[in-house]
Write an enzyme that holds these catalytic residues in place. Structure first.
Site, mmCIF file in Angstrom:
data_model
loop_
_atom_site.group_PDB
_atom_site.id
_atom_site.type_symbol
_atom_site.label_atom_id
_atom_site.label_comp_id
_atom_site.label_asym_id
_atom_site.label_seq_id
_atom_site.Cartn_x
_atom_site.Cartn_y
_atom_site.Cartn_z
ATOM 1 C CB SER A 148 33.193 42.418 26.439
ATOM 2 O OG SER A 148 33.868 41.501 25.622
ATOM 3 C CD GLU A 207 38.844 40.619 31.709
ATOM 4 O OE1 GLU A 207 37.929 40.028 31.099
ATOM 5 O OE2 GLU A 207 38.695 41.746 32.210
ATOM 6 C CG HIS A 215 35.405 38.536 29.562
ATOM 7 N ND1 HIS A 215 36.042 39.741 29.386
ATOM 8 C CD2 HIS A 215 34.377 38.534 28.677
ATOM 9 C CE1 HIS A 215 35.445 40.430 28.429
ATOM 10 N NE2 HIS A 215 34.424 39.724 27.994
#
Length: 478
Positions: free
Chosen positions: A184, A304, A398
């Site tokens: 990320s 995600e 995610h």
């Protein structure tokens, strides 16, 4: 107790399951007093033996907002000396072994190296010296001021990598075989480090997990700093904000940045093109060969978007009209909704929007970067993590892959996302691929080519290389 000698003094670590661990090692001076909102300075040398058996202070931050706080535990360790790192090693007196340096994510305002999912014992067990790093977050790390340098958190990461270069031999590591990896915001940071002249020569390979190259002009990022200063009633300068107490500053930061998410947009923090640490936009610099000669492993999860869309209920609030309006605002290809829906029978408008947002922000930029590197020095490998979590219908969301990469499925913090019965063989396979890449630059499948090979971990029919997955959708963005 194991004692090693670094350039600043001696450290004592602890033995855990046959692994030697050193925690809370200062790689830079505490960013307080005259060093607040300033570039990192080397730590002062110390006499005697420094106890390095507990995690050091984390950067100032507030917890994730509900409901993410239940899914993403974010330990807070009080103290000022937040510029510290941790080392897991199989043998401080051995080596030289490959080194992996972990840069955590958290939207540049959350996260730390103390998250239990990031425990480095499995890497050390498998012959890697694992280093995890804290860096300044939020306005103290990524504010934009007229009287202080930008990208202070990124400068912290570079200082940590410099410490690794100068000291990792004492822990059995090879400073000439360093892989930096992150997820990320950590991956976005690494994409920037790949182009920064200040980071040149500090690592040999890089892994980008669920983060693509991104940076903005200072004027684009400055409004977050201005809004925080206005809420506090002070000038939007480093000098004025340095006089504000941390608790008050964090409260104002939280109020300004509350709401939204990385896919739908929010007031937040960004890396900026500052002409110094980041001379150019990282995406453009990488396309032009800024990371030639550095091997890259990069990818994303299949779903995600579900981390932000599902627990919040957003996925159910998006109807067909809202989907159309958002796609128009985001300038998505006009056929996008129809093409994505055709591949997902029964998908709701929110799920269609999430799939499009996932591709636009992650899968497509990473494919473009891989294409730009084709035929240039340095190999590129792509992956996708597809195993769906049973927790709250999160799917392959995610951050889900983190416990598999670190092989920490037994951690209660990891299980908040994975549930109790995540497949251990998948963790072993994914972790082994990261170890192999760090050791020799080959995770175990074919590098990027015109066939577009993507190692898909945890698909319904098992992990396998898929050639040009969802190609019709990808071509929409050409």
């Amino acid at each position: 107790m194991t004692v090693v000698t670094t350039g600043h003094g001696r450290l004592s670590g602890t033995e855990e399951d046959g692994i030697t661990v050193f925690r809370g090692i200062p790689y830079a001076a505490a960013p307080v007093g005259p060093l607040r909102f300033r570039p990192p300075e080397p730590p002062a040398a110390w006499d005697g033996v420094l106890d390095a058996t507990a995690f050091g202070p984390t950067a100032p931050k507030t917890p994730y907002p509900a409901p993410l706080d239940e899914l993403l535990p974010d330990p807070d360790v009080p103290g000022d000396a937040c510029l510290n790192l941790n080392v897991w090693t199989p043998d401080p007196g051995g080596g030289p072994l490959p080194v992996m340096v972990w840069i955590h994510g958290g939207s540049l305002r959350n996260g730390s190296s103390a998250v239990p999912t990031y425990d480095g014992r499995a890497f050390a067990r498998d012959g890697v010296v694992l280093v995890s790093v804290n860096y300044r977050l939020g306005i103290e790390g990524f504010g934009v001021f007229p009287d202080a340098p930008a990208n202070l958190g990124l400068r912290d990461q570079i200082a940590a990598l410099g410490w690794v270069r100068d000291n990792i031999r004492a822990f059995g590591g090879d400073p000439g075989n360093v892989t930096v990896f992150g997820e990320s915001a950590g991956a976005i940071s690494i994409a920037a480090l790949l182009t920064s002249p200040h980071a040149k020569g500090l690592f040999r390979r890089a892994v980008l997990q669920s983060g693509a190259p991104a940076a903005v002009a200072p004027d684009t990022a400055r409004p977050t700093t201005t809004a925080i200063a206005e809420r506090l009633g002070v000038a939007a300068t480093a000098e004025a904000l340095a006089r504000v107490g941390r608790a008050e500053l964090l409260a104002a930061q939280t109020a300004v940045t509350h709401g939204g998410n990385p896919l739908t947009g929010t007031t937040g923090f960004h890396l900026v093109v500052d002409g110094d640490v980041l001379p150019r936009d990282p995406a453009a610099a990488l396309a032009d060969g800024a990371a030639d000669g550095i091997d890259l492993l990069m990818g994303s999860t299949t779903d995600e978007y579900r981390l932000w869309f599902v627990p919040s209920g957003l996925v159910d609030r998006i109807n067909a009209v809202a989907l159309r309006l958002v796609l128009l605002k985001q300038r998505a290809p006009w056929r996008a909704a129809r093409v994505y829906r055709a591949a997902r029978p029964g998908a709701s408008p929110g799920e269609v929007l999430g799939a499009i947002a996932t591709d636009k922000l992650l899968r497509i930029p990473l494919n473009r970067l891989a294409d730009a590197r084709a035929g240039r020095p340095g190999r590129t490998f792509l992956y996708e993590f597809a195993w769906p979590s049973p927790v709250l219908g999160l799917g392959a969301c995610h951050a889900l892959e983190l416990g598999f990469v670190f092989d920490t499925l037994d951690s209660a913090d990891t299980r908040a996302l994975t549930g109790p019965d995540a497949p251990r063989e998948l963790a072993r396979a994914m972790h082994a691929a990261w170890v192999a890449f760090a050791a020799a630059g080959d995770p175990g499948w074919a590098p990027w080519s015109t066939e577009r090979p993507v190692m898909t971990f945890g698909a319904a029919d098992g992990s396998a290389v898929v050639r040009a997955p969802r190609e019709r959708e990808r071509r929409l963005w050409e």
